[in-house]
Design a protein around this motif. Structure first.
Motif: not given
Length: 211
Positions: A79-98
């Motif tokens: 329906l128009k009111s339906s929602s979605a769950m988006y699954r992301l993978k985010i890579r952190c190559n610098d743990l100073n940014q974690f």
């Protein structure tokens, strides 16, 4: 029938604690619109807000992956009111940014971290442990053989076992639950640390002269 030669068995074990060098964050974003494919990164409002916040922080677009979209419906019909769950993978190559990345994700109303997978550069450490265990095994075998009044002639059999051991999970943040993180919050700061212990165990049967 082959007769087993005279042997002595030597067991050695080496271990070392190593720190994670990078991490993959698995994130779920609840969206109010349904968009599939790569367009979801731009056209799904909640996903785009998170992506823009992360890229502004310095995370490259190539480090953010859309892994899947799950459609949520109340009646089984789209329906128009339906929602979605988006699954992301985010890579952190610098743990100073974690810590900063976690704060950005947790500040998004519709985003949560499902788990964190820590990554290690462990090949060099494993080779170092193996070489150390081999040297100790050889020295121990020669010492034992001398005490028994025999000579080491060679190696009859060799078994190597590699083990990993990670500390217990303790992870606290807004809607965040991971399998392998430890977080301490103090004021506006967040201290993130993660290590694991790698072990190499050797069982070596040395051929020796007749007892």
């Amino acid at each position: 029938m082959t007769t087993k030669p005279d042997t002595i068995k030597i067991s050695t074990q080496e271990k070392e604690e190593i720190s994670a060098t990078r991490a993959d964050l698995y994130v779920t974003v609840k969206g109010t619109s349904i968009v599939s494919g790569s367009e979801a990164m731009k056209k799904a409002k909640e996903v785009n807000q998170l992506v823009e916040a992360l890229t502004s922080f310095g995370v490259g677009n190539e480090a953010i992956f859309l892994q899947g979209v799950h459609l949520e419906t109340a009646s089984g019909a789209v329906l128009k009111s339906s929602s979605a769950m988006y699954r992301l993978k985010i890579r952190c190559n610098d743990l100073n940014q974690f810590a900063g990345m976690l704060e950005i994700i947790s500040s998004q109303k519709n985003a949560s971290v499902d788990r964190v997978e820590w990554k290690y550069d462990e090949d060099e450490a494993r080779w170092r442990l193996l070489n150390s265990a081999l040297a100790k095994s050889k020295t121990k075998a020669e010492t034992v053989a001398t005490a028994l009044g025999v000579k080491v002639l060679g190696v009859y059999d060799f078994i190597e076992n590699a083990l990993d051991e990670e500390p217990p999970i303790r992870f606290q943040s807004q809607a965040l639950a991971t399998r392998s993180a430890s977080v301490e919050q103090s004021g506006l700061g967040m201290d993130i640390q993660h290590t694991k212990t790698i072990q190499v165990r050797l069982d070596v049967w040395y051929r020796v002269s007749v007892f």
